[in-house]
Design a protein around this motif. Structure first.
Motif, short mmCIF file in Angstrom:
data_model
loop_
_atom_site.label_atom_id
_atom_site.label_comp_id
_atom_site.label_asym_id
_atom_site.label_seq_id
_atom_site.Cartn_x
_atom_site.Cartn_y
_atom_site.Cartn_z
N ASP A 102 1.01 -0.99 -0.18
CA ASP A 102 0.19 0.25 0.04
C ASP A 102 0.84 1.25 0.15
N ASN A 159 -12.94 -3.49 2.27
CA ASN A 159 -13.96 -2.43 2.29
C ASN A 159 -14.93 -2.43 1.08
N GLU A 193 -12.44 3.41 -1.10
CA GLU A 193 -11.78 4.45 -2.11
C GLU A 193 -11.51 4.02 -3.39
N VAL A 194 -11.05 2.80 -3.62
CA VAL A 194 -10.71 2.34 -4.82
C VAL A 194 -11.66 1.23 -5.29
N HIS A 239 -10.30 -5.30 -3.60
CA HIS A 239 -8.95 -5.55 -3.06
C HIS A 239 -8.98 -5.98 -1.66
N HIS A 248 -6.92 -5.83 2.23
CA HIS A 248 -6.09 -5.43 3.03
C HIS A 248 -5.27 -6.52 3.81
P1 5GP Z 1 -9.84 1.27 0.25
O1 5GP Z 1 -10.17 2.65 1.17
O2 5GP Z 1 -10.47 1.61 -0.93
O3 5GP Z 1 -10.22 0.10 0.81
O4 5GP Z 1 -8.33 1.29 0.27
C1 5GP Z 1 -7.55 1.76 -0.93
C2 5GP Z 1 -6.04 1.85 -0.62
O5 5GP Z 1 -5.43 1.93 -1.96
C3 5GP Z 1 -5.73 2.62 0.23
O6 5GP Z 1 -4.98 2.10 1.65
C4 5GP Z 1 -4.44 3.73 -0.29
O7 5GP Z 1 -3.57 3.83 0.42
C5 5GP Z 1 -4.30 2.53 -1.57
N1 5GP Z 1 -3.60 3.35 -2.55
C6 5GP Z 1 -4.51 4.30 -3.35
N2 5GP Z 1 -3.71 4.71 -4.59
C7 5GP Z 1 -2.62 3.84 -4.33
C8 5GP Z 1 -1.68 3.61 -5.28
O8 5GP Z 1 -1.43 4.48 -6.38
N3 5GP Z 1 -0.65 2.71 -5.13
C9 5GP Z 1 -0.68 2.16 -4.09
N4 5GP Z 1 0.35 1.05 -3.85
N5 5GP Z 1 -1.64 2.05 -3.20
C10 5GP Z 1 -2.49 2.78 -3.35
#
Ligand code: 5GP
Length: 128
Positions: A35, A97, A105-106, A110, A112
């Motif tokens: 991450d 999430n 967020e993405v 995925h 974690h």
């Molecule tokens: P979410 O909130 O969607 O579960 O988590 C998305 C995760 O993606 C976050 O922990 C964030 O730090 C990570 N992330 C966002 N953009 C990038 C990126 O460009 N590269 C990497 N390696 N992680 C990212």
């Protein structure tokens, strides 16, 4: 139920090689990478290479082969990063999430994998 997948999301761009990543492990169906904003000494993201928005989309539409590969890759990440309990490691937490309440967020599925320190309670206690 149909799921709309946004091809411009950051993990789709990582999978296309448009954005670099620090890869931990890659298979035919799965990519695991660090991450960019780690919240623990070990913070790895495991993603399927297929276009799935979240866990329930992946569960509904991925093949058995993709699902098995994802699970085994995630477990191998736990082994390689040294967090596997009972094998010298002190344990880890997996989080996935989804949607607005899950604060995703993405929009590419995925998992974690977090470890390397005591992570505290799963969620802050809310007074009722
Ligand atoms: P979410 O909130 O969607 O579960 O988590 C998305 C995760 O993606 C976050 O922990 C964030 O730090 C990570 N992330 C966002 N953009 C990038 C990126 O460009 N590269 C990497 N390696 N992680 C990212």
């Amino acid at each position: 139920m149909s799921y709309a997948y946004d091809d411009t999301n950051i993990f789709a761009r990582i999978l296309r090689g448009e954005i670099p990543n620090k890869t931990v492990l890659e298979t035919d169906h799965t990519l695991a990478f660090h991450d960019i904003r780690p919240q623990a000494p070990v913070h790895v993201l495991v993603i399927p290479k297929g276009k799935y928005v979240n866990f329930d989309h992946f569960s509904a539409e991925a093949s058995d082969e993709e699902i098995a590969d994802f699970a085994r890759t995630a477990a191998e990440v736990c082994r390689r990063t040294g967090v596997r309990p009972g094998a010298g490691g002190q344990g880890y937490r997996t989080i996935s999430n989804a949607g607005t309440h899950g604060v995703q967020e993405v929009p590419h599925y995925h998992m974690h994998i977090l470890g390397g320190r005591v992570l505290g309670r799963m969620l802050p206690k809310i007074e009722t």
